[in-house]
Design a protein around this motif. Structure first.
Motif, PDB file in Angstrom:
ATOM      1  N   GLY A  72       0.789  -1.093  -0.407  1.00 10.29           N
ATOM      2  CA  GLY A  72      -0.368  -0.411  -0.099  1.00 10.29           C
ATOM      3  C   GLY A  72       0.538   1.066  -0.116  1.00 10.29           C
ATOM      4  N   TYR A  73       0.608   2.269  -0.830  1.00  9.86           N
ATOM      5  CA  TYR A  73       0.965   3.563  -0.352  1.00  9.86           C
ATOM      6  C   TYR A  73       0.211   4.395   0.675  1.00  9.86           C
ATOM      7  CZ  TYR A  73       2.574   8.037  -1.950  1.00  9.86           C
ATOM      8  OH  TYR A  73       3.266   9.054  -2.364  1.00  9.86           O
ATOM      9  N   GLY A  74      -0.391   4.813   1.017  1.00 15.16           N
ATOM     10  CA  GLY A  74      -1.203   5.448   1.929  1.00 15.16           C
ATOM     11  C   GLY A  74      -2.694   5.588   1.427  1.00 15.16           C
ATOM     12  N   ASP A  75      -3.544   6.616   1.755  1.00 11.85           N
ATOM     13  CA  ASP A  75      -4.838   7.249   1.393  1.00 11.85           C
ATOM     14  C   ASP A  75      -4.957   7.483   0.242  1.00 11.85           C
ATOM     15  OD1 ASP A  75      -3.998   8.988   2.012  1.00 11.85           O
ATOM     16  OD2 ASP A  75      -6.046   9.503   3.172  1.00 11.85           O
ATOM     17  N   TYR A  76      -5.886   7.333  -0.341  1.00 13.16           N
ATOM     18  CA  TYR A  76      -6.241   7.837  -1.854  1.00 13.16           C
ATOM     19  C   TYR A  76      -6.241  10.014  -2.034  1.00 13.16           C
ATOM     20  CZ  TYR A  76     -10.759   9.435  -0.080  1.00 13.16           C
ATOM     21  OH  TYR A  76     -11.460  10.665   0.204  1.00 13.16           O
ATOM     22  N   GLN A  77      -6.412   9.850  -0.690  1.00  9.16           N
ATOM     23  CA  GLN A  77      -5.731  11.532  -1.045  1.00  9.16           C
ATOM     24  C   GLN A  77      -4.364  12.307  -1.428  1.00  9.16           C
ATOM     25  OE1 GLN A  77      -8.408  13.381   2.228  1.00  9.16           O
ATOM     26  NE2 GLN A  77      -9.689  13.564   1.104  1.00  9.16           N
ATOM     27  N   SER A  78      -3.733  10.817  -0.516  1.00  9.77           N
ATOM     28  CA  SER A  78      -2.695  10.767  -0.842  1.00  9.77           C
ATOM     29  C   SER A  78      -1.568  10.315  -1.605  1.00  9.77           C
ATOM     30  CB  SER A  78      -1.540  10.487   0.068  1.00  9.77           C
ATOM     31  OG  SER A  78      -1.600   9.347   0.096  1.00  9.77           O
ATOM     32  N   ASN A  83     -12.121  10.004  -3.861  1.00 12.68           N
ATOM     33  CA  ASN A  83     -13.170   9.166  -3.630  1.00 12.68           C
ATOM     34  C   ASN A  83     -13.062   8.027  -4.446  1.00 12.68           C
ATOM     35  OD1 ASN A  83     -13.973   6.294  -1.935  1.00 12.68           O
ATOM     36  ND2 ASN A  83     -15.681   7.710  -1.710  1.00 12.68           N
ATOM     37  N   TYR A  86     -10.281   6.293  -6.446  1.00  8.93           N
ATOM     38  CA  TYR A  86      -9.530   5.262  -5.731  1.00  8.93           C
ATOM     39  C   TYR A  86     -10.552   4.139  -5.571  1.00  8.93           C
ATOM     40  CZ  TYR A  86      -7.754   2.782  -1.010  1.00  8.93           C
ATOM     41  OH  TYR A  86      -6.751   1.934  -0.900  1.00  8.93           O
ATOM     42  N   ARG A  90      -8.931   0.215  -7.448  1.00  9.24           N
ATOM     43  CA  ARG A  90      -9.335  -0.881  -6.340  1.00  9.24           C
ATOM     44  C   ARG A  90      -9.781  -2.184  -6.986  1.00  9.24           C
ATOM     45  NH1 ARG A  90     -12.340   2.066  -2.066  1.00  9.24           N
ATOM     46  NH2 ARG A  90     -13.767   0.205  -2.067  1.00  9.24           N
TER      47      ARG A  90
END
Length: 135
Positions: A72-78, A83, A86, A90
């Motif tokens: 994983g890289y991080g959350d979708y905003q990073s 959303n 993202y 997925r």
């Protein structure tokens, strides 16, 4: 008193700018005499359609995450994704990982590109979505 050495010239703005001004004046004589007389329209900025931008972003992240073994890289905003984008990522990654296990990374990359394009085209078919977090 000093030891008799001549005083050092002071560096004034005029001494610094004079050579530049002289060079600019000399080069001005070399310019096209008609230049600047007729205004030229500036090129219009190129904008990227939302579906195309979405496809590029989702494909980039899908390829990166597949290459990294799915870490994983991080959350979708990073990641710079909305959303909705993202969600497309997925779905694309799930299909890409299955394809990679079956047929290798080359076909997985091609599949993720096609699925990202399909998902983003569908998401932006009516323009930019307005519902949901960060559109």
């Amino acid at each position: 008193m000093t030891d008799g050495a001549p005083p050092r010239p002071r560096c004034t703005p005029l001494r610094v700018l004079a050579p530049s001004v002289a060079l600019a004046a000399a080069l001005a004589g070399c310019a096209d005499p008609g230049a600047g007389t007729t205004p030229r329209p500036s090129p219009s900025p190129r904008t990227t359609a939302p579906a195309e931008l979405c496809t590029r972003l989702v494909t980039q992240w899908a390829h990166r995450l597949l290459a990294d073994g799915g870490s994983g890289y991080g959350d979708y905003q990073s990641m710079g994704l909305s959303n909705g984008q993202y969600g497309i990522l997925r779905t694309v990654l799930d299909a890409g990982r299955a394809e990679e296990r079956r047929n290798g990374p080359g076909t997985a990359r091609e599949l993720t590109r096609r699925l990202a394009q399909r998902g983003c085209t569908e998401r932006y078919r009516d323009g930019v979505p307005t519902e949901g977090p960060w559109q």
